[in-house]
Design a protein around this motif. Structure first.
Motif, mmCIF file in Angstrom:
data_model
loop_
_atom_site.group_PDB
_atom_site.id
_atom_site.type_symbol
_atom_site.label_atom_id
_atom_site.label_comp_id
_atom_site.label_asym_id
_atom_site.label_seq_id
_atom_site.Cartn_x
_atom_site.Cartn_y
_atom_site.Cartn_z
ATOM 1 N N UNK A 109 -8.337 5.659 0.781
ATOM 2 C CA UNK A 109 -8.574 6.956 1.403
ATOM 3 C C UNK A 109 -7.223 7.638 1.566
ATOM 4 N N UNK A 110 -7.114 8.825 0.992
ATOM 5 C CA UNK A 110 -5.877 9.582 1.062
ATOM 6 C C UNK A 110 -5.734 10.222 2.434
ATOM 7 N N UNK A 111 -4.526 10.167 2.979
ATOM 8 C CA UNK A 111 -4.267 10.789 4.299
ATOM 9 C C UNK A 111 -4.516 12.288 4.201
ATOM 10 N N UNK A 112 -5.145 12.831 5.198
ATOM 11 C CA UNK A 112 -5.517 14.242 5.203
ATOM 12 C C UNK A 112 -4.322 15.164 5.054
ATOM 13 N N UNK A 113 -3.201 14.838 5.677
ATOM 14 C CA UNK A 113 -2.028 15.710 5.575
ATOM 15 C C UNK A 113 -1.460 15.764 4.155
ATOM 16 N N UNK A 114 -1.828 14.808 3.297
ATOM 17 C CA UNK A 114 -1.362 14.812 1.909
ATOM 18 C C UNK A 114 -2.138 15.834 1.086
ATOM 19 N N UNK A 115 -3.461 15.861 1.200
ATOM 20 C CA UNK A 115 -4.243 16.763 0.368
ATOM 21 C C UNK A 115 -4.522 18.121 1.011
ATOM 22 N N UNK A 136 -20.638 1.679 -6.088
ATOM 23 C CA UNK A 136 -20.540 1.705 -4.625
ATOM 24 C C UNK A 136 -20.951 3.075 -4.105
ATOM 25 N N UNK A 137 -21.709 3.095 -3.035
ATOM 26 C CA UNK A 137 -21.958 4.328 -2.288
ATOM 27 C C UNK A 137 -20.874 4.390 -1.219
ATOM 28 N N UNK A 138 -20.189 5.520 -1.152
ATOM 29 C CA UNK A 138 -19.055 5.621 -0.232
ATOM 30 C C UNK A 138 -19.241 6.792 0.735
ATOM 31 N N UNK A 139 -18.542 6.747 1.867
ATOM 32 C CA UNK A 139 -18.615 7.857 2.821
ATOM 33 C C UNK A 139 -17.845 9.071 2.304
ATOM 34 N N UNK A 140 -17.998 10.174 3.000
ATOM 35 C CA UNK A 140 -17.318 11.407 2.628
ATOM 36 C C UNK A 140 -15.848 11.331 3.042
ATOM 37 N N UNK A 141 -15.048 10.801 2.144
ATOM 38 C CA UNK A 141 -13.608 10.676 2.349
ATOM 39 C C UNK A 141 -12.933 11.031 1.034
ATOM 40 N N UNK A 142 -11.700 11.498 1.096
ATOM 41 C CA UNK A 142 -10.948 11.824 -0.114
ATOM 42 C C UNK A 142 -10.336 10.526 -0.646
ATOM 43 N N UNK A 143 -10.872 10.042 -1.774
ATOM 44 C CA UNK A 143 -10.436 8.750 -2.309
ATOM 45 C C UNK A 143 -9.625 8.914 -3.584
ATOM 46 N N UNK A 144 -8.684 7.997 -3.762
ATOM 47 C CA UNK A 144 -7.829 7.962 -4.942
ATOM 48 C C UNK A 144 -7.636 6.509 -5.365
ATOM 49 N N UNK A 145 -7.123 6.347 -6.564
ATOM 50 C CA UNK A 145 -6.849 5.016 -7.098
ATOM 51 C C UNK A 145 -7.863 4.625 -8.146
ATOM 52 N N UNK A 146 -7.539 3.612 -8.935
ATOM 53 C CA UNK A 146 -8.414 3.108 -10.002
ATOM 54 C C UNK A 146 -8.898 4.266 -10.892
ATOM 55 N N UNK A 147 -7.974 5.183 -11.204
ATOM 56 C CA UNK A 147 -8.278 6.307 -12.079
ATOM 57 C C UNK A 147 -8.481 7.619 -11.350
ATOM 58 N N UNK A 148 -8.874 7.567 -10.084
ATOM 59 C CA UNK A 148 -9.091 8.796 -9.317
ATOM 60 C C UNK A 148 -7.750 9.329 -8.828
ATOM 61 N N UNK A 182 0.848 -1.182 0.000
ATOM 62 C CA UNK A 182 0.000 0.000 0.000
ATOM 63 C C UNK A 182 0.893 1.244 0.000
ATOM 64 N N UNK A 183 0.507 2.225 -0.775
ATOM 65 C CA UNK A 183 1.235 3.488 -0.849
ATOM 66 C C UNK A 183 1.212 4.190 0.511
ATOM 67 N N UNK A 184 2.299 4.832 0.896
ATOM 68 C CA UNK A 184 2.393 5.467 2.215
ATOM 69 C C UNK A 184 1.458 6.672 2.385
ATOM 70 N N UNK A 185 0.945 7.211 1.281
ATOM 71 C CA UNK A 185 0.006 8.342 1.357
ATOM 72 C C UNK A 185 -1.431 7.886 1.616
ATOM 73 N N UNK A 186 -1.634 6.581 1.596
ATOM 74 C CA UNK A 186 -2.976 6.024 1.755
ATOM 75 C C UNK A 186 -3.228 5.655 3.211
ATOM 76 N N UNK A 187 -4.305 6.183 3.752
ATOM 77 C CA UNK A 187 -4.695 5.900 5.130
ATOM 78 C C UNK A 187 -5.207 4.465 5.268
ATOM 79 N N UNK A 188 -6.083 4.072 4.293
ATOM 80 C CA UNK A 188 -6.625 2.718 4.303
ATOM 81 C C UNK A 188 -7.214 2.402 2.937
ATOM 82 N N UNK A 189 -7.309 1.122 2.637
ATOM 83 C CA UNK A 189 -7.950 0.684 1.403
ATOM 84 C C UNK A 189 -9.451 0.657 1.656
ATOM 85 N N UNK A 190 -10.196 1.364 0.811
ATOM 86 C CA UNK A 190 -11.648 1.398 0.928
ATOM 87 C C UNK A 190 -12.280 0.269 0.123
ATOM 88 N N UNK A 191 -11.791 0.079 -1.102
ATOM 89 C CA UNK A 191 -12.296 -0.975 -1.982
ATOM 90 C C UNK A 191 -11.112 -1.682 -2.634
#
Length: 179
Positions: free
Chosen positions: A171-177, A145-157, A1-10
């Motif tokens: 979910x991208x770590x808040x300190x990154x964005x 997928x319906x997702x929560x209000x989080x800043x998401x990246x990956x799979x094109x995003x 997992x990339x270090x900028x990612x807080x957690x995998x959502x999907x």
């Protein structure tokens, strides 16, 4: 997992399974095919390619580039068309394929813009729906997928053109964005 990612959502597997299910739903609604699938650049490219391959019907693909974000993480509210369609959609069955419905501002503008071109039908297929951020009245006809209000990246995003190549949605770590 990339270090900028807080957690995998999907996970990659969850996404792949759901894309195939969406393709089947579309195929059931349009068994004769002859669809025009319009991807919204750049975020939808991976989704459109996987969706189209899973459809197993006659599908024409085109892309539009529409901007309301620039390099910011917040929409400006001003929508600009940077690349228009190469095909005439009048009298055709059209599906807009979008990576995510967030505020809905860009997609609503695009939907109305394309509707004015008199397609036979115009549907929306989105991989992700984030209803908590919606500012306009628009919904997907096919929703991954319906997702929560989080800043998401990956799979094109992306965030600032980075992270599109991740095979999962994270979910991208808040300190990154928020830098």
């Amino acid at each position: 997992m990339d270090s900028a990612i807080e957690r995998v959502l999907l996970s990659e597997e969850e996404i792949g399974k759901r894309v195939k299910e969406l393709a089947e739903e579309i195929r059931n609604d349009f068994p004769n095919g002859d669809l025009i699938l319009i991807g919204v650049l750049k975020g939808s490219v991976i989704f459109v390619a996987d969706l189209m391959r899973a459809m197993n019907i006659n599908v024409t693909m085109d892309f539009m580039a529409v901007s309301s974000y620039g390099t910011s993480s917040e929409t400006s509210g001003v929508v600009r068309i940077l690349k228009d369609l190469d095909f005439d959609i009048e009298g055709k069955d059209v599906i807009i394929a979008e990576d995510i419905i967030d505020t809905g501002t860009t997609l609503k503008y695009l939907y109305e813009y394309l509707k004015a071109r008199n397609p036979r039908s115009l549907k929306i297929c989105c991989l992700l729906d984030k209803p908590a951020r919606r500012k306009v009245d628009i919904e997907g006809d096919y929703v991954g997928f319906r997702i929560p209000d989080a800043f998401v990246v990956g799979y094109g995003l992306d965030f600032a053109e980075k992270y599109r190549n991740l095979p999962y949605i994270g979910v991208l770590k808040e300190d990154v964005y928020k830098k």
